[in-house]
Scaffold this motif. Structure first.
Motif, PDB file in Angstrom:
ATOM      1  N   PHE A 195       2.286   3.828   1.522  1.00 19.93           N
ATOM      2  CA  PHE A 195       2.287   2.694   0.187  1.00 19.93           C
ATOM      3  C   PHE A 195       1.033   1.930   0.160  1.00 19.93           C
ATOM      4  CE2 PHE A 195       7.013   2.673   1.197  1.00 19.93           C
ATOM      5  CZ  PHE A 195       7.454   3.574   0.115  1.00 19.93           C
ATOM      6  N   LEU A 196       0.627   1.431   1.196  1.00 19.37           N
ATOM      7  CA  LEU A 196      -0.462   0.531   1.030  1.00 19.37           C
ATOM      8  C   LEU A 196      -1.785   1.226   0.683  1.00 19.37           C
ATOM      9  CD1 LEU A 196      -1.299  -2.723   1.857  1.00 19.37           C
ATOM     10  CD2 LEU A 196      -2.072  -1.765   3.903  1.00 19.37           C
ATOM     11  N   THR A 197      -2.294   2.295   1.205  1.00 18.76           N
ATOM     12  CA  THR A 197      -3.475   2.982   1.100  1.00 18.76           C
ATOM     13  C   THR A 197      -3.482   4.176   0.313  1.00 18.76           C
ATOM     14  OG1 THR A 197      -3.536   4.222   2.846  1.00 18.76           O
ATOM     15  CG2 THR A 197      -4.121   2.172   3.319  1.00 18.76           C
ATOM     16  N   ALA A 198      -2.624   3.997  -0.693  1.00 17.22           N
ATOM     17  CA  ALA A 198      -2.330   5.428  -2.019  1.00 17.22           C
ATOM     18  C   ALA A 198      -2.889   4.654  -2.824  1.00 17.22           C
ATOM     19  CB  ALA A 198      -0.921   5.638  -1.940  1.00 17.22           C
ATOM     20  N   THR A 201       5.812   6.728  -3.997  1.00 16.86           N
ATOM     21  CA  THR A 201       5.370   5.576  -4.976  1.00 16.86           C
ATOM     22  C   THR A 201       5.906   5.838  -6.388  1.00 16.86           C
ATOM     23  OG1 THR A 201       3.313   5.328  -3.939  1.00 16.86           O
ATOM     24  CG2 THR A 201       3.421   4.511  -6.558  1.00 16.86           C
ATOM     25  N   LEU A 202       6.201   6.880  -6.903  1.00 18.52           N
ATOM     26  CA  LEU A 202       6.841   7.304  -8.271  1.00 18.52           C
ATOM     27  C   LEU A 202       8.274   6.898  -8.153  1.00 18.52           C
ATOM     28  CD1 LEU A 202       4.655  10.622  -9.204  1.00 18.52           C
ATOM     29  CD2 LEU A 202       4.829   8.470 -10.360  1.00 18.52           C
ATOM     30  N   GLN A 203       9.052   7.543  -7.117  1.00 18.59           N
ATOM     31  CA  GLN A 203      10.587   7.141  -7.025  1.00 18.59           C
ATOM     32  C   GLN A 203      10.738   5.688  -6.937  1.00 18.59           C
ATOM     33  OE1 GLN A 203      13.060   9.784  -4.927  1.00 18.59           O
ATOM     34  NE2 GLN A 203      14.467   8.046  -4.748  1.00 18.59           N
ATOM     35  N   VAL A 204       9.715   5.041  -6.180  1.00 16.58           N
ATOM     36  CA  VAL A 204       9.893   3.534  -6.106  1.00 16.58           C
ATOM     37  C   VAL A 204       9.484   2.924  -7.531  1.00 16.58           C
ATOM     38  CG1 VAL A 204       8.807   1.260  -5.330  1.00 16.58           C
ATOM     39  CG2 VAL A 204       9.232   3.264  -3.635  1.00 16.58           C
ATOM     40  N   GLY A 219       1.238  -2.509  -8.398  1.00 18.69           N
ATOM     41  CA  GLY A 219       2.065  -1.614  -7.709  1.00 18.69           C
ATOM     42  C   GLY A 219       2.923  -2.006  -6.441  1.00 18.69           C
ATOM     43  N   LEU A 220       1.996  -2.500  -5.520  1.00 14.98           N
ATOM     44  CA  LEU A 220       2.553  -3.086  -4.144  1.00 14.98           C
ATOM     45  C   LEU A 220       3.422  -4.157  -4.308  1.00 14.98           C
ATOM     46  CD1 LEU A 220       2.116  -1.832  -1.475  1.00 14.98           C
ATOM     47  CD2 LEU A 220       0.616  -3.706  -1.105  1.00 14.98           C
ATOM     48  N   CYS A 221       3.010  -5.074  -5.016  1.00 16.72           N
ATOM     49  CA  CYS A 221       3.875  -6.237  -5.624  1.00 16.72           C
ATOM     50  C   CYS A 221       5.419  -5.702  -6.025  1.00 16.72           C
ATOM     51  CB  CYS A 221       3.311  -7.486  -6.319  1.00 16.72           C
ATOM     52  SG  CYS A 221       1.718  -7.832  -5.685  1.00 16.72           S
ATOM     53  N   ALA A 222       5.094  -4.827  -6.996  1.00 21.33           N
ATOM     54  CA  ALA A 222       6.592  -4.307  -7.473  1.00 21.33           C
ATOM     55  C   ALA A 222       7.233  -3.563  -6.601  1.00 21.33           C
ATOM     56  CB  ALA A 222       6.213  -3.234  -8.683  1.00 21.33           C
ATOM     57  N   LEU A 223       6.611  -2.964  -5.635  1.00 18.12           N
ATOM     58  CA  LEU A 223       7.345  -2.254  -4.315  1.00 18.12           C
ATOM     59  C   LEU A 223       7.856  -3.413  -3.699  1.00 18.12           C
ATOM     60  CD1 LEU A 223       7.993   0.159  -2.547  1.00 18.12           C
ATOM     61  CD2 LEU A 223       5.744  -0.555  -1.176  1.00 18.12           C
ATOM     62  N   ALA A 224       7.237  -4.516  -3.137  1.00 19.98           N
ATOM     63  CA  ALA A 224       7.781  -5.695  -2.549  1.00 19.98           C
ATOM     64  C   ALA A 224       9.067  -6.262  -3.172  1.00 19.98           C
ATOM     65  CB  ALA A 224       6.892  -6.630  -2.203  1.00 19.98           C
ATOM     66  N   PHE A 225       8.889  -6.468  -4.342  1.00 16.69           N
ATOM     67  CA  PHE A 225      10.055  -6.591  -5.485  1.00 16.69           C
ATOM     68  C   PHE A 225      11.423  -5.840  -5.074  1.00 16.69           C
ATOM     69  CE2 PHE A 225      12.364  -6.633  -9.252  1.00 16.69           C
ATOM     70  CZ  PHE A 225      12.539  -7.619  -9.685  1.00 16.69           C
ATOM     71  N   SER A 226      11.067  -4.580  -5.297  1.00 20.19           N
ATOM     72  CA  SER A 226      12.131  -3.402  -5.363  1.00 20.19           C
ATOM     73  C   SER A 226      12.861  -3.522  -3.947  1.00 20.19           C
ATOM     74  CB  SER A 226      11.436  -2.152  -5.652  1.00 20.19           C
ATOM     75  OG  SER A 226      12.466  -1.413  -6.305  1.00 20.19           O
ATOM     76  N   ILE A 227      11.945  -3.651  -2.864  1.00 19.44           N
ATOM     77  CA  ILE A 227      12.670  -3.462  -1.509  1.00 19.44           C
ATOM     78  C   ILE A 227      13.425  -4.896  -1.287  1.00 19.44           C
ATOM     79  CG2 ILE A 227      12.035  -3.675   0.805  1.00 19.44           C
ATOM     80  CD1 ILE A 227       9.489  -2.035   0.488  1.00 19.44           C
ATOM     81  N   GLY A 268      -0.915   1.926  -4.092  1.00 14.14           N
ATOM     82  CA  GLY A 268      -0.369   2.802  -5.088  1.00 14.14           C
ATOM     83  C   GLY A 268      -0.382   2.268  -6.611  1.00 14.14           C
ATOM     84  N   GLY A 269      -1.401   1.458  -6.879  1.00 16.51           N
ATOM     85  CA  GLY A 269      -1.549   1.213  -8.267  1.00 16.51           C
ATOM     86  C   GLY A 269      -1.802  -0.357  -8.588  1.00 16.51           C
ATOM     87  N   GLY A 270      -2.065  -0.824  -7.265  1.00 13.10           N
ATOM     88  CA  GLY A 270      -2.582  -2.386  -7.538  1.00 13.10           C
ATOM     89  C   GLY A 270      -1.678  -3.304  -6.437  1.00 13.10           C
ATOM     90  N   PRO A 271      -1.933  -4.731  -6.354  1.00 12.47           N
ATOM     91  CA  PRO A 271      -2.782  -5.295  -7.221  1.00 12.47           C
ATOM     92  C   PRO A 271      -4.261  -5.114  -6.822  1.00 12.47           C
ATOM     93  CG  PRO A 271      -1.799  -6.584  -5.381  1.00 12.47           C
ATOM     94  CD  PRO A 271      -1.206  -5.206  -5.361  1.00 12.47           C
ATOM     95  N   GLY A 272      -5.105  -5.579  -7.898  1.00 19.10           N
ATOM     96  CA  GLY A 272      -6.442  -5.419  -7.696  1.00 19.10           C
ATOM     97  C   GLY A 272      -6.945  -7.053  -7.857  1.00 19.10           C
TER      98      GLY A 272
END
Lengths: 125, 448, 525
Positions: free
Chosen positions: B94-97, B109-112, B330-338, C302-306
């Protein structure tokens, strides 16, 4: 299909009783690939010749469609909302986009007939 | 340098394969006078341990929220984030994509994102949501621009109780777009009359709920007034946890809902990175900014996800795009979703109830102090007090006593005298009964 | 004989043609349903306190009565859901990720550790400034590094990502021109530019005028000069450009634009090639954003944050947006409102975001820079350029390099070498997936046909590059030998086959709904 007239941007127009039906050519439909959406104008919208009248989208591209002739939009093809693939299936038939009330018939003389368009396409390759 | 794999021998071999004698031959297109001769005037490479030491020294000069009784909100909130969230977002995959442009190897990432969009739509009471914006404030400015596209109108009415930084972001973004804005003065108590300001040239009215003072309002009448004139209602939510308890903006008639998602899954981080939520009605989807993830099938008929409706975006539509946004959160959205998945509906409702209960308790406690008045009768987890003295000196005095007691409204509304004695106080599940007692005691001492 | 343990049976056969599993899983590749299909609204993975019996409500009649529709999972279920999903992603930690223009380099975990220090991660943007002196110091320190690296006198720190930085730069340019009483109308953008450039110019109220490229893949100076006039507000160019080439006429371009009273914006996406080698400030640049998530390796997530700080010339510095850090006698403060800024002699064009920028990214970027130091920064740029040229030198005999080298940090090829093979750039990219590599950037820049833009970055070892080159050569040879089935159906071995993007766009399904769940169950029966 001798009743169609073409532009160099690959739009066609078919005139009947002062109403101009507009769409894109077989060649353009082929070039665009699978059409996923057609953004159509509202009826009552007036456009000058070569003005932007619609936008055709495929997955990775968006192409503006220019009016071959000037006029006022009297009807749009709502079938394309539900089934944009009609543009690919029948670009010069059920895949028409807009009907205009023609404001200047003389503009038709500036367009290519089917034979001239065919020659034009051969020149592109 | 520990991050650079080449040995001097590797470099020599590679230069030989390329057919040049030394590295600067590869920089021959740089104007000769501009090519640097030596190194930059900066410290040299250093060890991991040394970097840690230097940065830890800087970090130590800050007062971490968790180390004191802490009551600051106004657009960012200190909630507890489960350890699972931080572990999962640090998974390499997740972190390095990158942004999921190759869907066959980015389904994680997409399913998340598909799940995130669904969660956000549900939470806001809307039909569709995008895959995130930078933060709540930029999402709000994007919503204003979108409303202008949808309605083909240029006039926007801004509530005076909108977070002033959000207001300023809207105004900045609208500087050169031909839009006009109707501004209102802040009103800590009492209803604003926004409805009468909406006319048939109005694109949208922007209202925050709870507002910057903490007031909760029923927005249904404003929605009705807007819709009667063909305008859109944009609802701004800066405390997403409130949506676990308060009627959703969608249920009140919102057309676009934007929110700061930081409260769920994301730390305070001194203001960023955060995650902007953006939701609207299905019929406006082609006017939306930002990325969207959609469901489809693969060549074997298996369900999968892709980025879709990209023709709205800058990389295809260029100057006609709905926004210039590319990288999002993206990664903050992942954190939100989890975090939202861990909470679930039951947990979110409980979390919201605890926040509210704590805020009510503290509001009651503090308004018992002589001269202190609660200005916001209906609120979620943040309320505003009027003090018998100026809030700036109070905040400073509380800070000296080791209590970060809230935001003085004169910091958010400088130059507005009516704000001088107001302080806005936020309470979350992280606050304890001891925090409340300490706050009351300190307040009494400072005011006595 | 008395033997303990079990017999070993060597595997002797490949899986039979067409064998599939009952579960749909394939060994370590596990199928995973949506949270809406496996969770329930009554399940939670968080233990929260009980509500006190005395709790009172102050939300009046605004209580939420309708169901929200949010499923929950217990902690072990949640862990498994996201771990399984993660395993469907490729990542820089797993292998080479040569996406041109994206700078996918190693993401050191030290940076993650530093960003999580409570003194950075657990501080609030509205805390009294006396309690966040270290945070303001960090922002100021990072600003110093960025100014030295770029040779520019000022930097605006608040932009949230590259495109936001472009917006910041163009707004500063417009504010500066307005202050001169001459806003102007046009922004010149080379045809090879990122899409964000024209989108940004439009957002600032400018029309976009495209400049063609030369045969050599650079800005056509003559065409540029022909387009210059006193209505040109700015040029937005990328240097090194998106073809991976240094704009060798850059100084002349800057002078020409300045000559008509315009300003020069540089898209800093490709700073990785030149940091420590040449400073944009020496090239006549007025504004440039820096993608911290590219050049300084704050992970892309996976698309940010930047984060997109913008360095500014003396001309533009006064117009930087609010808020900004002010240092007075060793004490740090924030100018948050116009009067505070004006007291500093500034004329900020406005505010870009609620708070002070991407602090979490600032910590990571500074950690990365300090680790490298001035010597490591230069070395990283040199290695990035070396690696790209090594790939170029090793593939140009069988692929078609678009332009004469040397290139900078990325190597651009086009699809001429695939002519008459029946294989497209897309097919080539998908076949790379089967080989366990992330594809390069495809079909960008638009100035060449079927573009393939390869950016290896300095993180790749020679061994990895040699393996990449070897695999690419075999793929190209296979394409030329007519092995089209290897390509046109690819990827064959990824978790998914090619996805139907046309169907996704024609009938967008952007969220899960209970009805959809019903139709999936029906299909399964």
């Amino acid at each position: 299909m001798s009743d169609l007239k073409y532009t160099e941007q690959h739009e066609w127009v078919r005139v009947k009783d002062g109403i101009a039906e507009i769409g894109i050519s077989d060649y353009a439909a082929e070039q665009l690939g699978d059409v996923v959406y057609v953004e159509l104008p509202e009826t009552g919208f007036t456009v000058e010749q070569s003005g932007e009248i619609a936008v055709v989208e495929s997955v990775k591209a968006a192409s503006e469609i220019y009016a071959p002739v000037s006029g006022e939009v009297v009807e749009v093809n709502t079938v394309l909302d539900e089934d944009p693939a009609t543009v690919n299936a029948e670009p010069t038939g059920k895949g028409w986009m807009v009907r205009l009330k023609l404001s200047n018939e003389e503009e038709l003389a500036t367009l290519m007939d089917a034979d001239a368009y065919k020659t034009y396409l051969e020149g592109l390759e | 340098m520990r991050y650079l794999p080449h040995t001097p021998e590797d470099r020599a071999e590679m230069l030989a394969r390329i057919g040049v004698g030394e590295i600067n031959e590869l920089f021959k297109d740089v104007p000769a006078g501009a090519l640097l001769k030596g190194h930059l005037d900066l410290p040299s490479a250093t060890s991991e341990m040394s970097v840690e030491r230097q940065l830890a020294a800087m970090a130590a000069k800050n007062t971490a929220a968790g180390s004191v009784p802490f009551f600051i909100g106004c657009g960012a909130y200190r909630h507890h984030v489960p350890a699972t969230v931080d572990h999962l977002i640090q998974r390499s995959e997740f972190l390095t994509a990158y942004t999921p442009y190759q869907p066959e190897i980015s389904q994680g990432t997409l399913q998340v994102l598909f799940e995130f969009q669904t969660q956000v739509a549900a939470l806001t009471g809307m039909e569709v949501a995008n895959a995130s914006m930078y933060d709540g404030s930029t999402a709000t400015a994007e919503a204003v621009a979108m409303a202008a596209r949808v309605t083909r109108r240029q006039r926007t009415v801004l509530s005076g109780n909108l977070h002033p930084h959000y207001r300023d972001v809207i105004l900045t973004n609208g500087t050169y777009t031909g839009e006009s804005f109707v501004k209102n003065d802040p009103q800590v108590a009492g209803e604003e009359d926004l409805a009468s300001q909406i006319d048939d040239k109005t694109a949208a009215v922007v209202v925050q709920n709870p507002d910057v003072f903490g007031n909760l309002r029923d927005l249904t009448p404003i929605a009705e007034a807007a819709h009667a004139k063909g305008a859109l209602l944009i609802v701004v939510v800066t405390e997403t946890v409130s949506l676990g308890m308060v009627k959703s903006p969608g249920a009140m008639g919102a057309d676009i809902v934007v929110a700061e998602g930081q409260s769920i899954g994301n730390g305070l981080n001194f203001g960023g990175p955060y995650v902007g939520l953006f939701a609207t009605r299905q019929k406006y989807v082609r006017q939306m900014p930002g990325r969207l993830c959609g469901e489809t099938t693969d060549a074997d008929g298996k369900r999968g996800y892709v980025l879709t409706l990209s023709t709205r975006e800058q990389h295809i539509r260029r100057e006609k795009a709905t926004s210039n946004i590319c990288t999002n959160s993206g990664l903050c959205a992942l954190a939100f979703s989890i975090h939202m998945t861990l909470l679930g509906e039951k947990g979110l409702r409980q979390l919201a109830a605890l926040n509210h209960a704590g805020a009510v308790t503290l509001a009651d406690t503090l308004s018992e102090v002589t001269g202190v008045e609660l200005m916001t009768p209906c609120f979620f987890n943040e309320f505003t007090l009027r003090l018998p003295k100026d809030a700036q000196s109070l905040v400073e005095a509380l800070t000296e006593k080791g209590i970060l007691g809230g935001v003085r409204m004169s910091r958010l509304f400088p130059g507005e005298g009516a704000m001088d004695n107001l302080i806005t106080v936020a309470v979350t599940e992280t606050n304890t009964a001891e925090d409340f007692a300490a706050y009351r005691k300190a307040l009494e001492e400072v005011l006595s | 004989m008395n033997r303990q343990g079990r017999p070993t049976q060597p595997a002797t056969r490949a899986a039979p043609e067409g064998l599939s599993t009952f579960s749909g899983n394939k060994g370590l590749q596990l199928e995973e349903a949506l949270i809406f299909e496996i969770g329930s609204s009554q399940t939670t993975g968080v233990d929260l306190a009980e509500l006190p019996a005395s709790a009172k409500s102050r939300i009046g009649d605004l209580a939420r009565t309708e169901e929200i529709g949010l499923p929950g999972l217990t902690e072990p279920e949640c862990m498994r859901h996201y771990v399984r999903l993660s395993q469907k992603n490729y990542a820089i930690d797993a292998g080479i990720y040569p996406l041109g223009s994206c700078t996918m380099k190693h993401n050191p975990r030290l940076n993650e550790k530093m960003a999580r220090l409570p003194g950075f991660a657990d501080i609030h943007p509205m805390q009294p400034q006396s309690t966040v002196q270290g945070a303001l110091e960090l922002i100021d320190t990072l600003a110093h590094w960025l100014k030295v690296i770029t040779g520019m006198p000022a930097v605006a720190m608040s932009p949230k990502a590259g495109a936001h930085g472009e917006y910041c730069g163009l707004m500063a340019i417009r504010a500066c021109l307005e202050a001169r009483g001459d806003a102007r109308a046009r922004v010149l953008v080379p045809e090879s530019a990122h899409g964000t450039n024209p989108a940004t110019a439009a957002a600032c109220g400018y029309s976009v005028d495209t400049i063609p490229a030369t045969e050599e893949g650079r800005v056509d100076l003559a065409a540029l000069k022909a387009k210059l006039g006193d209505d040109v507000a700015a040029i937005m160019l990328t240097n090194p450009n998106t073809c991976g080439l240094f704009e060798r006429d850059i100084i002349e371009i800057s002078e020409a634009v300045h000559g008509v009273g315009g300003l020069v914006y540089c898209d800093g996406a490709n700073l990785n090639a030149i940091m420590g080698k040449v400073r944009p400030g020496d090239l006549g640049i007025d504004a440039m954003h820096i993608n911290l998530h590219k050049t300084f390796s704050t992970p892309h997530g996976g698309g940010g944050p930047g984060a997109g700080p913008v360095v500014l010339s003396e001309t533009l510095a006064p117009f930087a947006p609010l808020p900004f850090v002010v240092v007075t006698d060793g004490a740090y403060s924030l100018a948050e409102y116009a009067p505070e800024a004006e007291a500093q002699g500034a004329k900020p064009f406005g505010r870009l975001t609620a708070f002070h920028g991407q602090m979490g990214m600032f910590v990571r970027a500074l950690s990365f820079m300090m680790s490298h130091g001035s010597d490591g920064i230069t070395q990283a740029a040199e290695d990035a350029v070396l690696n790209a040229n090594y790939i170029m030198a090793s593939l140009k005999d069988i692929m078609s390099a678009s332009f004469e080298g040397p290139c900078m940090h990325e190597a651009l090829f086009d699809d001429r070498f695939l002519k008459d093979t029946g294989v497209t750039t897309l097919d080539m990219a998908k076949a790379m997936i089967d080989e366990g590599m992330h594809p390069m950037t495809m079909y960008f820049p638009l100035v060449v046909h079927g573009a393939m833009l390869i950016e290896p970055t300095e993180s790749e070892s020679k061994q990895t590059l040699d393996a990449f080159i070897s695999t690419m050569r075999q793929l190209v040879e296979a394409a030329k030998a007519g092995e089209t089935e290897r390509f046109t159906g690819a990827p064959h071995f990824a978790p998914m086959k090619r996805l139907d993007e046309t169907a996704a766009a024609r009938k967008p399904v952007l969220r899960w709904t209970p009805e959809e769940n019903a139709s999936h169950s029906a299909a399964a029966e």
